[in-house]
Scaffold this active site. Structure first.
Site, mmCIF file in Angstrom:
data_model
loop_
_atom_site.group_PDB
_atom_site.id
_atom_site.type_symbol
_atom_site.label_atom_id
_atom_site.label_comp_id
_atom_site.label_asym_id
_atom_site.label_seq_id
_atom_site.Cartn_x
_atom_site.Cartn_y
_atom_site.Cartn_z
ATOM 1 N N CYS A 107 -26.148 6.103 38.874
ATOM 2 C CA CYS A 107 -26.118 6.663 37.521
ATOM 3 C C CYS A 107 -26.202 5.521 36.517
ATOM 4 C CB CYS A 107 -24.797 7.427 37.339
ATOM 5 S SG CYS A 107 -24.586 8.131 35.704
ATOM 6 N N HIS A 149 -26.690 16.728 39.223
ATOM 7 C CA HIS A 149 -26.125 15.491 38.669
ATOM 8 C C HIS A 149 -26.063 15.575 37.131
ATOM 9 C CE1 HIS A 149 -25.740 10.916 38.732
ATOM 10 N NE2 HIS A 149 -26.022 11.151 37.463
ATOM 11 N N GLU A 150 -27.154 16.035 36.526
ATOM 12 C CA GLU A 150 -27.204 16.068 35.058
ATOM 13 C C GLU A 150 -26.299 17.166 34.485
ATOM 14 O OE1 GLU A 150 -28.368 13.616 33.421
ATOM 15 O OE2 GLU A 150 -29.304 12.732 35.188
ATOM 16 N N HIS A 153 -22.857 16.002 34.320
ATOM 17 C CA HIS A 153 -22.592 15.168 33.138
ATOM 18 C C HIS A 153 -22.151 16.038 31.965
ATOM 19 C CE1 HIS A 153 -23.523 11.009 33.954
ATOM 20 N NE2 HIS A 153 -24.715 11.282 34.466
HETATM 21 ZN ZN LIG Z 1 -25.782 10.076 35.718
#
Ligand SMILES: [Zn+2]
Length: 200
Positions: A107, A149-150, A153
């Site tokens: 990341c 993953h996004e 976030h």
């Molecule tokens: Zn990331």
């Protein structure tokens, strides 16, 4: 635009949804352009963007301090190619496969830190595009991993929160990343990230 440090509490906040009216404002569209400039890299900005050459495959607004549910992803990643960029506003996972796959993640907020973790093999997500149209994406493989993953976030989660043993995340210098990727799991330097982890 400055990418936040891994310990920055801002990364742990849940981002606010964007209203449809806001999508059409100049300021909001400018934020998206700023994010795209980052995605494409320093010498590849604005009108001169070579869309075949993004620098990174994913970016979410809170990674550099904007509390809004916006993610940009390059879904061509599943074809080991570039240039299928989606701007996703208020993205949400509406279905995720029970079947999981373990793979490696890194990341931009956690440079040099890598780890192996499980994600759903396939997801269906819903979002608005930058014109305010509703879109739905059915993704598998690397694209499914990237979307999870996004969206993590935007919910204040980082990939390290999923690690089985956060005391043993992999530590790889940037210049060594490519060689390490080729070498697969034989990464022999470790770093304890347990202080950075937030329970899921
Ligand atoms: Zn990331």
């Amino acid at each position: 635009m400055k990418i936040l440090q891994p310990s920055d509490k801002f990364l742990r906040q849940v981002c606010k949804p964007v209203t449809r009216r806001e999508i059409h404002t100049k300021q909001f569209q400018a934020t998206i352009e700023q994010m795209l400039d980052y995605v494409y890299g320093k010498s590849n900005k604005g009108k001169n963007r070579d869309t075949n050459k993004p620098m990174i495959v994913g970016l979410s607004a809170n990674q550099f301090g904007i509390n809004k549910r916006i993610s940009i992803v390059d879904l061509a990643i599943s074809k080991k190619a570039f240039n299928d960029i989606y701007v996703l506003i208020n993205p949400e996972v509406i279905w995720a496969s029970e079947s999981l796959k373990e793979s490696r993640e890194g990341c931009v907020n956690l440079l040099k830190i890598w780890g192996y973790l499980n994600r759903s093999k396939r997801v269906i997500i819903r979002a608005f595009d930058r014109s305010g149209n509703k879109i739905q994406i059915d993704a598998s493989g690397l694209a499914a991993k990237l979307l999870q993953h996004e969206i993590d976030h935007l919910n204040g989660a980082l990939f390290i929160d999923h690690l089985k043993d956060p005391k043993k995340a992999h530590y790889v210098l940037d210049k060594e990343t490519r060689a390490h990727k080729k070498a697969g799991k034989n990464w022999n330097k470790f770093i304890d990230v347990s202080k950075l982890v937030k329970p899921l």
